[in-house]
Design a protein around this motif. Structure first.
Motif, PDB file in Angstrom:
ATOM      1  N   UNK A 134      29.244  39.562  49.198  1.00 17.77           N
ATOM      2  CA  UNK A 134      29.207  40.691  48.438  1.00 17.77           C
ATOM      3  C   UNK A 134      28.927  39.926  46.845  1.00 17.77           C
ATOM      4  N   UNK A 135      30.371  39.315  46.546  1.00 22.93           N
ATOM      5  CA  UNK A 135      30.089  38.866  45.225  1.00 22.93           C
ATOM      6  C   UNK A 135      29.111  38.082  44.889  1.00 22.93           C
ATOM      7  N   UNK A 136      28.564  37.314  45.712  1.00 25.45           N
ATOM      8  CA  UNK A 136      27.476  36.319  45.432  1.00 25.45           C
ATOM      9  C   UNK A 136      26.076  37.146  45.057  1.00 25.45           C
ATOM     10  N   UNK A 137      26.036  38.475  45.910  1.00 25.06           N
ATOM     11  CA  UNK A 137      24.770  39.246  45.324  1.00 25.06           C
ATOM     12  C   UNK A 137      25.278  39.948  43.966  1.00 25.06           C
ATOM     13  N   UNK A 155      25.097  40.431  37.579  1.00 24.12           N
ATOM     14  CA  UNK A 155      26.063  40.578  36.558  1.00 24.12           C
ATOM     15  C   UNK A 155      26.559  39.587  35.980  1.00 24.12           C
ATOM     16  N   UNK A 156      26.065  38.366  36.684  1.00 21.33           N
ATOM     17  CA  UNK A 156      26.955  37.309  36.066  1.00 21.33           C
ATOM     18  C   UNK A 156      28.298  37.015  36.506  1.00 21.33           C
ATOM     19  N   UNK A 157      29.204  36.191  35.916  1.00 20.13           N
ATOM     20  CA  UNK A 157      30.627  36.127  36.243  1.00 20.13           C
ATOM     21  C   UNK A 157      31.264  37.374  36.046  1.00 20.13           C
ATOM     22  N   UNK A 158      32.029  37.743  36.891  1.00 15.93           N
ATOM     23  CA  UNK A 158      32.733  38.970  36.602  1.00 15.93           C
ATOM     24  C   UNK A 158      34.113  38.704  36.491  1.00 15.93           C
ATOM     25  N   UNK A 159      34.757  39.810  36.146  1.00 10.58           N
ATOM     26  CA  UNK A 159      36.362  40.308  36.038  1.00 10.58           C
ATOM     27  C   UNK A 159      36.556  40.576  37.519  1.00 10.58           C
ATOM     28  N   UNK A 160      37.892  40.251  38.014  1.00  5.43           N
ATOM     29  CA  UNK A 160      38.176  40.712  39.403  1.00  5.43           C
ATOM     30  C   UNK A 160      39.705  41.517  39.410  1.00  5.43           C
ATOM     31  N   UNK A 178      36.658  30.081  46.695  1.00  4.27           N
ATOM     32  CA  UNK A 178      35.134  29.827  46.991  1.00  4.27           C
ATOM     33  C   UNK A 178      34.467  30.975  45.589  1.00  4.27           C
ATOM     34  N   UNK A 179      35.088  31.792  45.475  1.00  2.00           N
ATOM     35  CA  UNK A 179      34.570  32.689  44.131  1.00  2.00           C
ATOM     36  C   UNK A 179      34.524  31.858  42.924  1.00  2.00           C
ATOM     37  N   UNK A 180      35.744  31.138  42.756  1.00  2.00           N
ATOM     38  CA  UNK A 180      36.290  30.502  41.677  1.00  2.00           C
ATOM     39  C   UNK A 180      35.065  29.218  41.642  1.00  2.00           C
ATOM     40  N   UNK A 181      34.951  28.451  42.568  1.00  5.52           N
ATOM     41  CA  UNK A 181      34.305  27.254  42.618  1.00  5.52           C
ATOM     42  C   UNK A 181      32.704  27.510  42.378  1.00  5.52           C
ATOM     43  N   UNK A 182      32.312  28.577  42.739  1.00  2.00           N
ATOM     44  CA  UNK A 182      30.884  28.883  42.923  1.00  2.00           C
ATOM     45  C   UNK A 182      30.638  30.066  41.286  1.00  2.00           C
ATOM     46  N   UNK A 183      31.759  30.040  40.812  1.00  2.19           N
ATOM     47  CA  UNK A 183      31.574  30.916  39.455  1.00  2.19           C
ATOM     48  C   UNK A 183      30.952  32.349  39.339  1.00  2.19           C
ATOM     49  N   UNK A 223      34.819  43.761  30.443  1.00 10.09           N
ATOM     50  CA  UNK A 223      33.931  42.880  31.558  1.00 10.09           C
ATOM     51  C   UNK A 223      33.759  43.927  32.916  1.00 10.09           C
ATOM     52  N   UNK A 224      32.485  43.451  33.463  1.00 12.73           N
ATOM     53  CA  UNK A 224      32.080  44.217  34.539  1.00 12.73           C
ATOM     54  C   UNK A 224      33.202  43.753  35.839  1.00 12.73           C
ATOM     55  N   UNK A 225      33.816  44.642  36.434  1.00 13.82           N
ATOM     56  CA  UNK A 225      34.742  44.333  37.301  1.00 13.82           C
ATOM     57  C   UNK A 225      34.424  44.558  38.792  1.00 13.82           C
TER      58      UNK A 225
END
Length: 306
Positions: free
Chosen positions: A132-135, A140-145, A169-174, A223-225
């Motif tokens: 889902x984050x990849x989509x 949105x580009x790099x998001x806040x979480x 993975x989410x960090x490494x894939x930016x 930021x988009x969250x």
């Protein structure tokens, strides 16, 4: 001739088709909805007790306890009248095929986002967050979480397809910006924090709610969250139905107070994960997840009005 309208059913035992009996739309991409509920029955990345593939169904069933209310206390409006929400059913993928699962969920998410929808996804183990984050990152580009969990989920000694490596993975894939991301309720080992602000369980349990909310807002800013909620963030006395329970967690009351403080945050997507009904008692874990999902939708109405 009798016409059945399940959306007007106020019972607690029948017509548990969609989350909170929101309308069912199996072609959600062309609908006029703002938020789409998606079930993600996947638990092949579980490291502990399996069974969260049954989570979406359990959460929908437990949501009947909430569906009869015109508005949920302490809110003073009916979320159905303020937010167009549909349930599109569950993601379908080839049984036992992780790659097909990743592709199917990512494609579904991309199509929803391209159609200007936002997602509330019901897991499933925490690995579902990654496709889902990849989509989302493509749009949105790099998001806040904002990440509620008992575990940090960046354990680099785990396998590639493991619910304990999602944040790594989410960090490494930016996909996310850890400097504007925050983890809440952590109470297991973490050697690093990769830039995340970590509010461990002791801090969250012992600190004034308003201070915590202000801290969260200072980190995520405008930021988009993406908001991800692992149900094991709650204490297992309150939410026993999960694969990797850790005692000493948060109460449902405290979490509800926190979520109600998320009004006006730029939340673009939400998931609720790790409900494993085989270990539940009297549906209390599924009910907690359903209630949290409803509260999150209420905050979105407030955010939309601001």
């Amino acid at each position: 001739m009798c016409t059945l309208n399940y959306q007007n059913d106020n019972s607690l035992f029948s017509n548990a088709f969609g989350f909170l009996r929101f309308p069912l739309e199996f072609d959600p991409y062309s609908s006029s909805s703002e938020w789409v509920i998606t079930g993600v029955p996947f638990d092949m990345a579980t490291s502990g007790r399996a069974g969260s593939r049954f989570g979406p169904t359990a959460i929908r069933q437990a949501s009947l306890n909430l569906a009869w209310e015109h508005f949920r206390w302490p809110w003073d409006f009916n979320v159905r009248e303020q937010l167009h929400v549909i349930d599109c059913g569950d993601v379908v993928y080839k049984s036992g095929d992780i790659q097909d699962f990743i592709k199917s969920l990512k494609n579904h998410a991309e199509r929803l986002l391209m159609s200007k929808k936002k997602m509330l996804s019901l897991g499933g183990d925490h690995y579902i967050t990654l496709p889902i984050l990849r989509a989302y990152a493509k749009i949105f580009g790099k998001m806040a979480m904002i990440h509620f969990d008992a575990h940090a989920d960046y354990y680099d000694d785990n396998g590639k397809y493991d619910h304990g490596v999602v944040m790594l993975h989410a960090i490494n894939e930016e996909l996310i910006d850890p400097m504007h991301s925050i983890q809440i309720g952590i109470r297991t080992e973490y050697k690093k924090h990769f830039g995340f602000t970590v509010l461990d369980v002791e801090y969250v349990n012992d600190t004034n709610i308003d201070i915590i909310i202000n801290k969260i807002k200072s980190v995520v800013r405008s930021f988009p969250i993406y908001l991800t909620f692992d149900i094991d963030c709650l204490d297992p006395a309150i939410a026993p139905g999960t694969g990797t329970p850790v005692i000493g967690g948060l109460t449902s009351y405290r979490v509800l107070k926190l979520i109600r403080g998320f009004q006006n945050l730029n939340i673009i997507g939400i998931d609720l994960v790790e409900v494993a009904p085989a270990y539940d008692c009297a549906q209390i874990t599924a009910l907690a997840a359903a209630t949290l999902g409803l509260e999150m939708l209420y905050t979105q109405v407030k955010s939309k009005k601001s």
